[in-house]
Design a protein around this motif. Structure first.
Motif, PDB file in Angstrom:
ATOM      1  N   THR A  28       0.793  -1.238   0.051  1.00 28.99           N
ATOM      2  CA  THR A  28      -0.028   0.002  -0.004  1.00 28.99           C
ATOM      3  C   THR A  28       0.804   1.161  -0.007  1.00 28.99           C
ATOM      4  O   THR A  28       0.367   2.420  -0.690  1.00 28.99           O
ATOM      5  CB  THR A  28      -0.854   0.035   1.102  1.00 28.99           C
ATOM      6  N   THR A  29       1.983   1.235   0.717  1.00 28.17           N
ATOM      7  CA  THR A  29       2.906   2.216   0.741  1.00 28.17           C
ATOM      8  C   THR A  29       4.182   2.244  -0.023  1.00 28.17           C
ATOM      9  O   THR A  29       4.786   3.238   0.083  1.00 28.17           O
ATOM     10  CB  THR A  29       3.079   3.058   2.058  1.00 28.17           C
ATOM     11  N   PHE A  30       4.399   1.041  -0.033  1.00 26.51           N
ATOM     12  CA  PHE A  30       5.869   0.458  -0.381  1.00 26.51           C
ATOM     13  C   PHE A  30       6.281   1.504  -1.834  1.00 26.51           C
ATOM     14  O   PHE A  30       5.368   1.191  -2.872  1.00 26.51           O
ATOM     15  CB  PHE A  30       6.108  -0.702  -0.793  1.00 26.51           C
ATOM     16  N   LYS A  31       7.362   1.999  -2.070  1.00 27.54           N
ATOM     17  CA  LYS A  31       8.151   2.575  -3.043  1.00 27.54           C
ATOM     18  C   LYS A  31       8.774   1.844  -3.726  1.00 27.54           C
ATOM     19  O   LYS A  31      10.124   1.736  -3.268  1.00 27.54           O
ATOM     20  CB  LYS A  31       8.451   3.981  -2.797  1.00 27.54           C
ATOM     21  N   PRO A  32       8.753   0.937  -4.869  1.00 32.11           N
ATOM     22  CA  PRO A  32       9.921   0.392  -5.555  1.00 32.11           C
ATOM     23  C   PRO A  32      10.811   1.280  -6.096  1.00 32.11           C
ATOM     24  O   PRO A  32      10.438   2.272  -6.886  1.00 32.11           O
ATOM     25  CB  PRO A  32       9.116  -0.458  -6.621  1.00 32.11           C
ATOM     26  N   LEU A  33      12.029   1.210  -6.022  1.00 32.25           N
ATOM     27  CA  LEU A  33      13.126   2.013  -6.507  1.00 32.25           C
ATOM     28  C   LEU A  33      13.633   1.136  -7.795  1.00 32.25           C
ATOM     29  O   LEU A  33      14.591   0.201  -7.453  1.00 32.25           O
ATOM     30  CB  LEU A  33      14.224   2.572  -5.833  1.00 32.25           C
ATOM     31  N   ILE A  34      13.204   1.610  -9.026  1.00 35.14           N
ATOM     32  CA  ILE A  34      13.600   0.508 -10.110  1.00 35.14           C
ATOM     33  C   ILE A  34      14.978   0.970 -10.674  1.00 35.14           C
ATOM     34  O   ILE A  34      15.022   1.958 -11.155  1.00 35.14           O
ATOM     35  CB  ILE A  34      12.355   0.811 -11.044  1.00 35.14           C
ATOM     36  N   ALA A  35      15.662   0.163 -10.790  1.00 34.77           N
ATOM     37  CA  ALA A  35      17.149   0.459 -11.150  1.00 34.77           C
ATOM     38  C   ALA A  35      17.137  -0.009 -12.687  1.00 34.77           C
ATOM     39  O   ALA A  35      16.313  -1.074 -13.110  1.00 34.77           O
ATOM     40  CB  ALA A  35      18.272  -0.593 -10.732  1.00 34.77           C
ATOM     41  N   VAL A  36      17.357   0.895 -13.585  1.00 38.63           N
ATOM     42  CA  VAL A  36      17.212   0.685 -15.073  1.00 38.63           C
ATOM     43  C   VAL A  36      18.655   1.164 -15.609  1.00 38.63           C
ATOM     44  O   VAL A  36      19.416   1.902 -15.111  1.00 38.63           O
ATOM     45  CB  VAL A  36      16.366   1.634 -15.727  1.00 38.63           C
ATOM     46  N   ARG A  37      19.077   0.396 -16.790  1.00 41.40           N
ATOM     47  CA  ARG A  37      20.372   0.625 -17.397  1.00 41.40           C
ATOM     48  C   ARG A  37      19.884   1.276 -19.084  1.00 41.40           C
ATOM     49  O   ARG A  37      19.107   0.560 -19.316  1.00 41.40           O
ATOM     50  CB  ARG A  37      21.235  -0.581 -17.520  1.00 41.40           C
ATOM     51  N   VAL A  42       6.302   5.350  -7.583  1.00 41.96           N
ATOM     52  CA  VAL A  42       7.553   4.852  -8.154  1.00 41.96           C
ATOM     53  C   VAL A  42       8.747   5.771  -8.169  1.00 41.96           C
ATOM     54  O   VAL A  42       8.543   6.861  -8.409  1.00 41.96           O
ATOM     55  CB  VAL A  42       7.269   4.421  -9.750  1.00 41.96           C
ATOM     56  N   LEU A  43       9.977   5.051  -7.995  1.00 39.45           N
ATOM     57  CA  LEU A  43      11.158   5.887  -8.082  1.00 39.45           C
ATOM     58  C   LEU A  43      11.922   5.039  -8.711  1.00 39.45           C
ATOM     59  O   LEU A  43      11.807   4.007  -9.056  1.00 39.45           O
ATOM     60  CB  LEU A  43      11.872   5.933  -6.687  1.00 39.45           C
ATOM     61  N   VAL A  44      12.774   6.059  -9.763  1.00 35.51           N
ATOM     62  CA  VAL A  44      13.639   5.309 -10.788  1.00 35.51           C
ATOM     63  C   VAL A  44      15.214   5.555 -10.623  1.00 35.51           C
ATOM     64  O   VAL A  44      15.540   6.938 -10.131  1.00 35.51           O
ATOM     65  CB  VAL A  44      13.337   5.803 -12.049  1.00 35.51           C
ATOM     66  N   ASN A  45      16.125   4.478 -10.513  1.00 34.61           N
ATOM     67  CA  ASN A  45      17.574   4.894 -10.308  1.00 34.61           C
ATOM     68  C   ASN A  45      18.159   4.532 -11.720  1.00 34.61           C
ATOM     69  O   ASN A  45      18.214   3.293 -12.123  1.00 34.61           O
ATOM     70  CB  ASN A  45      17.810   3.670  -9.087  1.00 34.61           C
ATOM     71  N   ILE A  46      18.791   5.425 -12.478  1.00 35.31           N
ATOM     72  CA  ILE A  46      19.448   5.045 -13.600  1.00 35.31           C
ATOM     73  C   ILE A  46      20.959   4.777 -13.362  1.00 35.31           C
ATOM     74  O   ILE A  46      21.895   5.605 -12.654  1.00 35.31           O
ATOM     75  CB  ILE A  46      19.385   6.599 -14.476  1.00 35.31           C
TER      76      ILE A  46
END
Length: 147
Positions: free
Chosen positions: A70-79, A104-108
């Motif tokens: 419900t509150t969890f934010k996935p930090l999605i690593a992408v290349r 959603v959070l994104v880690n480049i």
């Protein structure tokens, strides 16, 4: 703004990543969901889902975890080289962000990790890394970045 702390959920099919213990259910959506819910329950904002050659797709794992929390934010690593052209990653992130109500959070990831395996033949680290990363983040959820 107060700091937000994130955990790490191993995004691998085979156990033993970074010295982790072998556990029943490793690499399953149930195991990853249990880790995400545990992080959520203990006050962590979310967790990094690492990317790498041979790992499950981070957007798919993030989608499953966002749907089960419900509150969890996935930090999605992408290349950037793996998502070519980069607007596919931007569209996937924007869609999941909307469906998860802004979680959603994104880690480049721009460091070395067998670049050719990701289809990234353009990079010229370390001199070209910043330019390559910049070219890959020139899209927002509505297309080319507006300045």
């Amino acid at each position: 703004m107060s700091p937000e702390f994130l955990w790490y959920i191993p995004n691998t099919v085979e156990p033993g990543h970074r010295g982790d213990d072998t556990t029943d259910g490793w690499g399953s959506v149930e195991y990853s969901t249990d880790l995400a819910r545990t992080a959520e329950r203990h006050g962590w904002g979310g967790a990094l889902l690492g990317t790498g050659w041979g790992r499950p797709d981070t957007f798919t794992v993030a989608t499953a975890l966002a749907a089960r929390t419900t509150t969890f934010k996935p930090l999605i690593a992408v290349r950037p080289g793996y998502w070519r052209p980069a607007h596919f990653a931007a569209a996937a992130a924007a869609t999941l962000d909307q469906l998860s109500r802004g979680r959603v959070l994104v880690n480049i990831v721009s460091g070395l990790d067998h670049l050719a395996a990701y289809g990234d033949a353009r990079s010229d680290p370390p001199n070209g890394t910043s330019a390559h990363r910049s070219s890959c983040v020139s899209y927002d959820s509505c297309g080319p970045r507006r300045t």
